[in-house]
Design an enzyme around this catalytic site. Structure first.
Site, PDB file in Angstrom:
ATOM      1  CG  HIS A  75      -2.020  -0.992   1.185  1.00 61.95           C
ATOM      2  ND1 HIS A  75      -3.107  -0.847   0.349  1.00 61.95           N
ATOM      3  CD2 HIS A  75      -2.205  -2.157   1.861  1.00 61.95           C
ATOM      4  CE1 HIS A  75      -3.923  -1.880   0.514  1.00 61.95           C
ATOM      5  NE2 HIS A  75      -3.394  -2.689   1.422  1.00 61.95           N
TER       6      HIS A  75
ATOM      7  CG  HIS B  99      -2.535  -9.764  -4.424  1.00 60.23           C
ATOM      8  ND1 HIS B  99      -2.862 -10.492  -5.557  1.00 60.23           N
ATOM      9  CD2 HIS B  99      -2.481 -10.657  -3.401  1.00 60.23           C
ATOM     10  CE1 HIS B  99      -3.010 -11.766  -5.227  1.00 60.23           C
ATOM     11  NE2 HIS B  99      -2.792 -11.897  -3.937  1.00 60.23           N
TER      12      HIS B  99
ATOM     13  CG  HIS C 186      -2.542  -6.904 -18.323  1.00 59.46           C
ATOM     14  ND1 HIS C 186      -3.247  -8.049 -18.052  1.00 59.46           N
ATOM     15  CD2 HIS C 186      -3.053  -5.939 -17.506  1.00 59.46           C
ATOM     16  CE1 HIS C 186      -4.160  -7.799 -17.120  1.00 59.46           C
ATOM     17  NE2 HIS C 186      -4.069  -6.523 -16.774  1.00 59.46           N
TER      18      HIS C 186
END
Length: 314
Positions: free
Chosen positions: A103, A113, A148
């Protein structure tokens, strides 16, 4: 990250556990170096039924307001209810893994994550699971595509079906049905890649290692690129809302949280994933035409991130 682990010298579960330990150290060291101001403090713990772990938590860093890189290797026997909830073929189990949530203090740096894990059931069935995803407070299409692309390249090295399968799985998993929105721009998610059924165990293990390592490389780069971008109180307020959404998912839907609580895991380590600060305001909505509304529009399943924007981050 490299390792000289030899799978022929030790039982496979010990080989995987050894790599998880090494990976934890490599990853928190990379994140510490990128943050440049704080360190991940150790907290060693024991599990009541056998084994234990080490939580490494950073707080009040230059970039990371709170984050964790947690290692565990536990074993024992689940309750009948827990085994049923978690679809375990046998209540006896061994589980090892590394779980990560970061965070950042700036709304310009995405929340992130990652987790990689290995399970063995008492009947001999064994499988891998894991995933990684990115939760930008403000979606940067160029960075989302780059993220990605890095994941897709790793998947394609191991199995060309992995990225489309696991990207869709992530869209479905990292989703808040009560909000009808995804947690962020997704990534990949996979569970129960079973040795023998879904591939040779060493091949599956190699894929899981690659997932962990690509996370470390890509997230540290995003930290460096975004840490010094300016922001105002408006962005801070949106940050608090997006963090609240993150907390909702982790408390209501996250399987890792459920597994830890159902098996009597260590509460502090399980809830490490929650943000240090977040806010809920009644019916808070983004203003029409705002950057916040634009981000909200990207929080949906099925976005083909590889089709958007040039591949370079510069």
């Amino acid at each position: 990250m490299t390792t000289d682990t030899d799978t022929t010298l030790t039982p496979f579960r010990h080989t995987v556990e050894q790599w998880m330990r090494q990976f934890q150290k490599w990853l928190y060291t990379e994140l510490e170096t990128t943050d440049g101001a704080a360190t991940f403090q150790p907290d060693v713990w024991q599990h009541h039924s056998g084994g234990g772990g080490e939580s490494r938590v950073i707080q009040h860093g230059r970039i990371l307001e709170k984050g964790g890189v947690n290692f565990s290797a536990v074993q024992g026997q689940m309750s009948e209810q827990a085994a049923r909830v978690l679809l375990m073929p046998d209540p006896n189990y061994f589980a090892t893994g590394v779980s990560v949530v970061q965070h950042p203090r700036s709304p310009m740096v995405p929340i992130s994550h990652m987790n990689v894990r290995y399970f063995e059931a008492g009947n001999g069935e064994a499988w891998f699971g894991g995933g990684l995803d990115l939760t930008p407070i403000y979606v940067d299409i160029r960075q989302a595509r780059w993220f990605h692309e890095q994941i897709a390249a790793v998947c394609d090295e191991h199995d060309p079906t992995y990225y489309p399968r696991f990207k869709q799985w992530a869209d479905d998993y990292f989703y808040l049905p009560h909000r009808q929105e995804t947690r962020g721009v997704g990534g990949i998610f996979f569970d129960r890649l079973t040795a023998g059924k879904d591939g040779d165990r060493d091949q599956l293990f190699a894929f899981v290692k690659a997932v962990g390592e690509v996370y470390g490389r890509t997230y540290c780069e995003l930290m460096r690129r975004n840490a010094d971008r300016p922001y105002s109180e408006r962005e801070v307020q949106w940050h608090m809302l997006r963090r609240a959404r993150y907390a909702e998912f982790n408390l209501a839907f996250d399987r890792g949280t459920r597994f830890g609580l159902e098996t009597g895991g260590r509460t502090e380590s399980i809830l490490m994933s929650l943000p240090p600060r977040c806010e809920w305001h009644y019916n808070q909505q983004p203003e029409p035409g705002s950057a916040e509304e634009e981000t909200q529009q990207w929080l949906k399943k099925g976005v083909n991130w590889l089709a958007h924007s040039p591949t370079s981050l510069d």
